[in-house]
Design an enzyme around this catalytic site. Structure first.
Site, PDB file in Angstrom:
ATOM      1  N   HIS A 244      -2.111 -29.687  -8.374  1.00 61.94           N
ATOM      2  CA  HIS A 244      -3.380 -30.035  -7.740  1.00 61.94           C
ATOM      3  C   HIS A 244      -4.213 -30.905  -8.670  1.00 61.94           C
ATOM      4  O   HIS A 244      -4.215 -30.713  -9.888  1.00 61.94           O
ATOM      5  CB  HIS A 244      -4.166 -28.771  -7.388  1.00 61.94           C
ATOM      6  CG  HIS A 244      -5.509 -29.059  -6.800  1.00 61.94           C
ATOM      7  ND1 HIS A 244      -5.674 -29.758  -5.621  1.00 61.94           N
ATOM      8  CD2 HIS A 244      -6.772 -28.781  -7.238  1.00 61.94           C
ATOM      9  CE1 HIS A 244      -6.963 -29.886  -5.360  1.00 61.94           C
ATOM     10  NE2 HIS A 244      -7.651 -29.304  -6.328  1.00 61.94           N
TER      11      HIS A 244
ATOM     12  N   CYS B 219      -4.871 -33.923  -1.887  1.00 62.46           N
ATOM     13  CA  CYS B 219      -5.766 -33.909  -3.052  1.00 62.46           C
ATOM     14  C   CYS B 219      -5.746 -35.186  -3.872  1.00 62.46           C
ATOM     15  O   CYS B 219      -6.803 -35.664  -4.292  1.00 62.46           O
ATOM     16  CB  CYS B 219      -5.474 -32.700  -3.935  1.00 62.46           C
ATOM     17  SG  CYS B 219      -3.861 -32.718  -4.761  1.00 62.46           S
TER      18      CYS B 219
ATOM     19  N   ASP C 256     -14.410 -31.535  -6.855  1.00 63.55           N
ATOM     20  CA  ASP C 256     -13.122 -31.512  -6.166  1.00 63.55           C
ATOM     21  C   ASP C 256     -13.341 -31.644  -4.658  1.00 63.55           C
ATOM     22  O   ASP C 256     -13.773 -30.705  -4.001  1.00 63.55           O
ATOM     23  CB  ASP C 256     -12.407 -30.198  -6.494  1.00 63.55           C
ATOM     24  CG  ASP C 256     -10.993 -30.137  -5.941  1.00 63.55           C
ATOM     25  OD1 ASP C 256     -10.581 -31.085  -5.241  1.00 63.55           O
ATOM     26  OD2 ASP C 256     -10.305 -29.138  -6.210  1.00 63.55           O
TER      27      ASP C 256
END
Length: 277
Positions: free
Chosen positions: A112, A73, A129
């Site tokens: 995250h 991420c 995202d």
């Protein structure tokens, strides 16, 4: 490339196959988000060997843009944020708690990274995202609006749920619809205060090196395709098609795993790197 070197937007757009407009509007944001999600895989090869991957902008370009690699991420969303800022979008970096399978959001640490993006033609911020390593990930950004169901690419359905809590900021939760069980499943929870690159260096070090991190204990690779979603977890390959059909196959040893990474995921495993912790 260093912090003062201009971002190579042309190279990035070639990597994701984007030849559309370069305007800072919502339509471009949606198109870039989907193109990135379908072009650059999610993978944890460095963390598998207890090494935190570099988040230096030049290293992100070398690995995810110029190399046949992916990342997790922090790598994906930092790279995407550089591209969006180069195009004129306003970007706020967020830190979220992954809550899949958790009883309470507070029981999970912030591990995250996600983005909150504002376009020139819409005053509403959009949750954006491209780096969530799960089949419930967004393929397109969604406006920060509570209770509205969003239907996106790949037949994915999402909604945002907002709840008051003890602190000064509301807690937002991204939920994805599970068609198999016909239920909404919480993916991650976040508040909207901004985080800085130095914060992600700390998160990245823990996620990439801690023996408690799931990414240091097993191979985990995923890729979004036009027809669905591919997941490789250790030696199990799972293909989930857009119609909900699921196929699973155990791969026969590291040789086949390397072949699948090359052909199906578009990943070149670095020479000499093992695919086990």
């Amino acid at each position: 490339m260093s912090e003062t070197t201009p971002f190579d937007l042309d190279a990035y757009l070639r990597r994701i196959g984007w030849d559309g407009p370069r305007s800072a509007d919502v339509a471009t944001l949606r198109g870039l988000h989907l193109a990135h999600s379908r072009s650059i895989p999610f993978e944890n090869l460095e963390a598998l060997h207890s090494r935190a991957p570099s988040l230096d902008p030049g290293d992100l370009m070398a690995k995810l843009v110029h190399g046949r690699r992916g990342g997790y991420c922090y790598e994906h969303n930092l790279l995407f944020s550089h591209a969006l800022e180069a195009l004129g979008f306003r970007v706020t970096m967020l830190a979220a708690r992954v809550v899949i399978g958790a009883d309470r959001a507070e029981s999970r640490p912030r591990s995250h990274m996600a983005l909150l993006v504002t376009a020139a033609d819409d005053p509403r911020p959009y949750l954006t995202d491209v780096g969530f390593g799960a089949i419930g990930a967004l393929l397109e950004p969604v406006p920060l609006i509570a209770g509205t169901e969003f239907h996106g690419a790949g037949h994915r359905r999402h909604r945002l749920v907002r709840a008051s809590r003890g602190g000064p900021l509301d807690l937002w939760t991204l939920e994805a619809y599970d068609r198999t069980d016909a239920v909404w499943v919480a993916q991650y929870a976040f508040t909207v205060e901004p985080f800085e690159p130095s914060d992600y260096e700390m998160f990245n070090w823990f996620v990439g090196t801690s023996p408690r991190s799931p990414f240091t204990r097993r191979l985990y690779v995923q890729r979004v395709t036009p027809d669905g979603h591919l997941l490789l977890e250790d030696g199990l390959l799972t293909e989930t098609r857009t119609d909900g059909t699921v196929r699973k196959r155990e791969l026969a040893g590291e040789g086949e795993v390397r072949h699948v990474l090359d052909v199906d995921f578009g990943i070149d495993v670095p020479e000499g790197m093992s695919l086990t912790p």
